[in-house]
Structure formats: structure tokens, C-alpha cells
Motif scaffolding. Sequence first.
Motif, PDB file in Angstrom:
ATOM      1  N   UNK A 210       0.836  -1.203   0.000  1.00  0.00           N
ATOM      2  CA  UNK A 210       0.000   0.000   0.000  1.00  0.00           C
ATOM      3  C   UNK A 210       0.876   1.261   0.000  1.00  0.00           C
ATOM      4  N   UNK A 211       1.951   1.265   0.830  1.00  0.00           N
ATOM      5  CA  UNK A 211       2.893   2.399   0.842  1.00  0.00           C
ATOM      6  C   UNK A 211       3.538   2.575  -0.527  1.00  0.00           C
ATOM      7  N   UNK A 212       3.956   1.471  -1.124  1.00  0.00           N
ATOM      8  CA  UNK A 212       4.577   1.542  -2.451  1.00  0.00           C
ATOM      9  C   UNK A 212       3.580   2.070  -3.490  1.00  0.00           C
ATOM     10  N   UNK A 213       2.316   1.622  -3.382  1.00  0.00           N
ATOM     11  CA  UNK A 213       1.279   2.114  -4.296  1.00  0.00           C
ATOM     12  C   UNK A 213       1.084   3.620  -4.114  1.00  0.00           C
ATOM     13  N   UNK A 214       0.990   4.048  -2.838  1.00  0.00           N
ATOM     14  CA  UNK A 214       0.823   5.476  -2.552  1.00  0.00           C
ATOM     15  C   UNK A 214       2.014   6.285  -3.066  1.00  0.00           C
ATOM     16  N   UNK A 215       3.221   5.740  -2.867  1.00  0.00           N
ATOM     17  CA  UNK A 215       4.425   6.435  -3.356  1.00  0.00           C
ATOM     18  C   UNK A 215       4.409   6.519  -4.878  1.00  0.00           C
ATOM     19  N   UNK A 216       4.022   5.430  -5.542  1.00  0.00           N
ATOM     20  CA  UNK A 216       3.959   5.434  -7.004  1.00  0.00           C
ATOM     21  C   UNK A 216       2.875   6.421  -7.481  1.00  0.00           C
ATOM     22  N   UNK A 217       1.751   6.447  -6.756  1.00  0.00           N
ATOM     23  CA  UNK A 217       0.679   7.379  -7.097  1.00  0.00           C
ATOM     24  C   UNK A 217       1.154   8.825  -6.943  1.00  0.00           C
ATOM     25  N   UNK A 218       1.844   9.108  -5.827  1.00  0.00           N
ATOM     26  CA  UNK A 218       2.365  10.464  -5.582  1.00  0.00           C
ATOM     27  C   UNK A 218       3.410  10.821  -6.637  1.00  0.00           C
ATOM     28  N   UNK A 219       4.274   9.856  -6.976  1.00  0.00           N
ATOM     29  CA  UNK A 219       5.297  10.077  -7.999  1.00  0.00           C
ATOM     30  C   UNK A 219       4.646  10.375  -9.342  1.00  0.00           C
TER      31      UNK A 219
END
Length: 148
Positions: free
Chosen positions: A33-42
Motif C-alpha cells: 500500500x505504501x509503495x502504491x501510494x508512493x507510485x501514485x504520488x510520484x
Amino acid sequence: MAVAGVGVAKRQGLWAEIQQERARQARHRERQFREFRQAEARAARDAAKADRDRKRQAASDERERTKLYVEDRKAEAAAMAEDVRACIAELDGLLKAGIRERPVVTFPSLRRTDSYPAFDAGHWGKQLPPPVWEDFAPAEPSGLVLQP
């Protein structure tokens, strides 16, 4: 009794393993979920950067178009000014040539002395005979005549 204690230890070990597996899966889901959020923010940052770059490029293109337009108009104005200068030079040359041919201008030299032929009225110049009253007199009265 040793056998019974082993069974309980195994059960507690199995339960502990299940709890550890659940915790590991929860940590894995949280990491995903953190990686998804980071990818989304990126992706959002990249989209914003691309939008800023596109706007910056559009502004740069507009400035370049404006600059080219101004340069074109300046060149056109310079060409028109050159045409005017050429016309002025031509008129100046004509003026100087005209002055050289006729150095002194006086009123008698400007006066026109034209001669015109005598007026000929043709058949309209003949005098008409005076009118005769009989040609224009009204008709004699006719009709009932009253006797006194």
C-alpha cells in the motif's frame, strides 16, 4: 505426560505461526500500500511537472511567435519607410529639374492670353417677327344671345 505437553506446545507453536504469518501478510500489504501510494504520488508529481513543462514551452513558443511577429512588422515598416524615402527623392528630383528649367516665375509669365472666336448663334441669332393678336385671340362668344 510428556506427550500431552508436546501436543500443547505444538498447538501453541501452530497458533504462534498463524499469528506470525498474519502479521507478515499485514506488513506485506502495508508495504504494498505504501509503495502504491508512493507510485501514485510520484505519478502525480510527474504529471504536474509535465504540465508545468508544457505550459512553460507554450509560453516560450508564444514569446517566440510574438518576437517573430514584431520583427516581421519592423521589417515591413522599414520597407515602407524606404519606399517613402524613394518617392520623396523622386519628387525632390522633379522639383529641382522643374526649377532649373524655369528659374524665374512672374505674374505676366503666368497670365494666359487666349483668343476665342466670335460668338455665332446660327439660326437662333435671327430676330423673330412680333406676335399678331389674331393668332392668340379667343373665339367669339356663341350660343344663346339675350335681346333687350
